[in-house]
Design an enzyme around this catalytic site. Sequence first.
Site, PDB file in Angstrom:
ATOM      1  N   LYS A   1       0.852  -1.185   0.000  1.00  0.00           N
ATOM      2  CA  LYS A   1       0.000   0.000   0.000  1.00  0.00           C
ATOM      3  C   LYS A   1       0.892   1.240   0.000  1.00  0.00           C
ATOM      4  O   LYS A   1       1.780   1.360   0.836  1.00  0.00           O
ATOM      5  CB  LYS A   1      -0.899  -0.018   1.256  1.00  0.00           C
ATOM      6  CG  LYS A   1      -2.015   1.025   1.256  1.00  0.00           C
ATOM      7  CD  LYS A   1      -3.136   0.648   0.295  1.00  0.00           C
ATOM      8  CE  LYS A   1      -4.365   1.524   0.490  1.00  0.00           C
ATOM      9  NZ  LYS A   1      -5.123   1.186   1.707  1.00  0.00           N
ATOM     10  N   HIS A   2       0.661   2.124  -0.945  1.00  0.00           N
ATOM     11  CA  HIS A   2       1.425   3.372  -1.056  1.00  0.00           C
ATOM     12  C   HIS A   2       2.940   3.140  -1.064  1.00  0.00           C
ATOM     13  O   HIS A   2       3.699   3.856  -0.413  1.00  0.00           O
ATOM     14  CB  HIS A   2       1.049   4.329   0.076  1.00  0.00           C
ATOM     15  CG  HIS A   2      -0.402   4.718   0.062  1.00  0.00           C
ATOM     16  ND1 HIS A   2      -1.076   5.062  -1.096  1.00  0.00           N
ATOM     17  CD2 HIS A   2      -1.311   4.807   1.052  1.00  0.00           C
ATOM     18  CE1 HIS A   2      -2.333   5.344  -0.811  1.00  0.00           C
ATOM     19  NE2 HIS A   2      -2.505   5.197   0.482  1.00  0.00           N
TER      20      HIS A   2
ATOM     21  N   ASN B   1      12.861   5.895   7.948  1.00  0.00           N
ATOM     22  CA  ASN B   1      13.382   4.828   8.783  1.00  0.00           C
ATOM     23  C   ASN B   1      12.398   3.656   8.775  1.00  0.00           C
ATOM     24  O   ASN B   1      11.212   3.848   9.005  1.00  0.00           O
ATOM     25  CB  ASN B   1      13.562   5.320  10.223  1.00  0.00           C
ATOM     26  CG  ASN B   1      14.744   6.259  10.368  1.00  0.00           C
ATOM     27  OD1 ASN B   1      15.815   5.994   9.861  1.00  0.00           O
ATOM     28  ND2 ASN B   1      14.559   7.362  11.088  1.00  0.00           N
TER      29      ASN B   1
ATOM     30  N   HIS C   1      14.810   5.788   0.511  1.00  0.00           N
ATOM     31  CA  HIS C   1      14.253   7.126   0.683  1.00  0.00           C
ATOM     32  C   HIS C   1      13.246   7.444  -0.406  1.00  0.00           C
ATOM     33  O   HIS C   1      13.284   6.860  -1.467  1.00  0.00           O
ATOM     34  CB  HIS C   1      15.368   8.163   0.683  1.00  0.00           C
ATOM     35  CG  HIS C   1      16.167   8.130   1.957  1.00  0.00           C
ATOM     36  ND1 HIS C   1      16.213   9.166   2.850  1.00  0.00           N
ATOM     37  CD2 HIS C   1      16.944   7.158   2.493  1.00  0.00           C
ATOM     38  CE1 HIS C   1      17.000   8.843   3.876  1.00  0.00           C
ATOM     39  NE2 HIS C   1      17.452   7.625   3.669  1.00  0.00           N
TER      40      HIS C   1
END
Length: 521
Positions: free
Chosen positions: A272-273, A420, A521
């Site tokens: 998801k996302h 993180n 990231h």
Amino acid sequence: MRALISVSDKTGVVELAKELEALGIELISTGGTYKKLAEAGVKAMEISELTGFPECLDGRVKTLHPVVHAGLLAMRSNPEHMKQLKELGIEPIDLVIVNLYPFKATILKDGVTRAEAVENIDIGGPTMLRAAAKNYQDVAVVTDPSDYEKILAELKADGQVSLDTKFYLMQKVFMHTSSYDTMIADYLKKERGDHSLPETLTMTFEKVEDMRYGENPHQKAAFYREIGKKKGSLVDAKQLNGKSLSFNNINDTNGALELLKEFTEPTVVACKHGNPCGVGSADTIEEAWKKAFAADKVSIYGGIVVSNREINETIAKDMKSMFLEVIVAPSYTEGALKMLSFKKDGSMRNVRVLELADISEKQPAEALDLKKVNGGLIVQNIDSKLLDGDVKVVTEKAPTEKEMEDLLFAWKVVKFVKSNGIAVAKDLQTVGIGPGQVNRVWAIEQCFEHANELIGPDATKGAVLASDAYFPFADNVEAAHKAGITAIIQPGGSIRDKDCIDKCNEYGIAMVFTGMRHFKH
């Protein structure tokens, strides 16, 4: 008016030539194109008759001649140019229909040799295209058969191709030749085994389709594919049901697939996302699906599900009862595909069902990961490694065999969690995932909170924890102990590693260092 026709892709060229001939346009042609036009009864002048010089070197030299290029480059508005043409006995060429040797098709063939590839590097074609395009005010130049109809319509209506269309065609020429040259350079780089990051970076992609919009409705978007064979990638998937993939569908599904490729055993990944929300591995794909679903029954709603084994009716029956955006698997049983594609009333379901035969095929280690930044591009090799050698036990207590199995499972998952990132697992099932926090303790606490909320108050007891980067403080171990974590896997490398190790020893937690991190990231 004179037209020069020399094409490798002969789609529609005979029909075009007949139309041009009917308009009274004199035709000049070369090699195979000339032969095809002659066979169709189209009258054309062979290029050697124009130049007064025979084609030679197995056709390598045909159009590289001043008679051709002066005819293309002479500016009609420049009296000196036109005077020189007259003195030299050269007539202008007003229309160029050229496309290039099939370099792409050649290098995509199985077993192609370097000699074959090099022989299909076009020389005369790009030279003519660039010359004609440079003089776009006077010369219309067409590389794409889809533009034949457009120029014919204008020639029939106005007796000429409009300046606006010529400018459009000029743009297409330089996009076409730049892509062609980039393919050649890329092929040669790979042929040499050169995996360096070059001083200048050029890349070419082909549009798969335009999208309704991008990440948000106000953003334009399109889907492009790299040139070449891309087994196991989303561009190779066959869509069996549902509307076109959206920008977010593609981005999220790609992330789920890359995580799935870390597993050889039957595994299901729910995403998801761009973050995994549930991952399960087991002896059977049915059990793996149950684990992935049970890991987060809430977040999977509207999510992506990918499987590295065939989807059968048992799994499809569960899937059809919930809203999923995309499902990808190497294959589907006939009954499963029917369940996923149709409602009880016979109408089509909206879920996008994709078949990806080589779903486990990984990218080569030298593949590039690109990120666009304002004013530039940052480029790196993909994160192709999972571990760099064996893990190192750094605590008094070593992980049990079962804990180590779960630690490696969690390590695979956390590699694809936004930093993180934290992943907690038990029995080859994620029980909590904490993505994208600015503080690692927050990522851990969020992970535990969600696990207890979604699975139960004892979800994390006896589980293991993976961290994508090192623990900066021992408070991470403190939080893990409170949640009942029995083993930890992390890169190590903090100046406070000893504090974390001491705290693990105090609580009887096993900890291993990988020596490598997986920031995402």
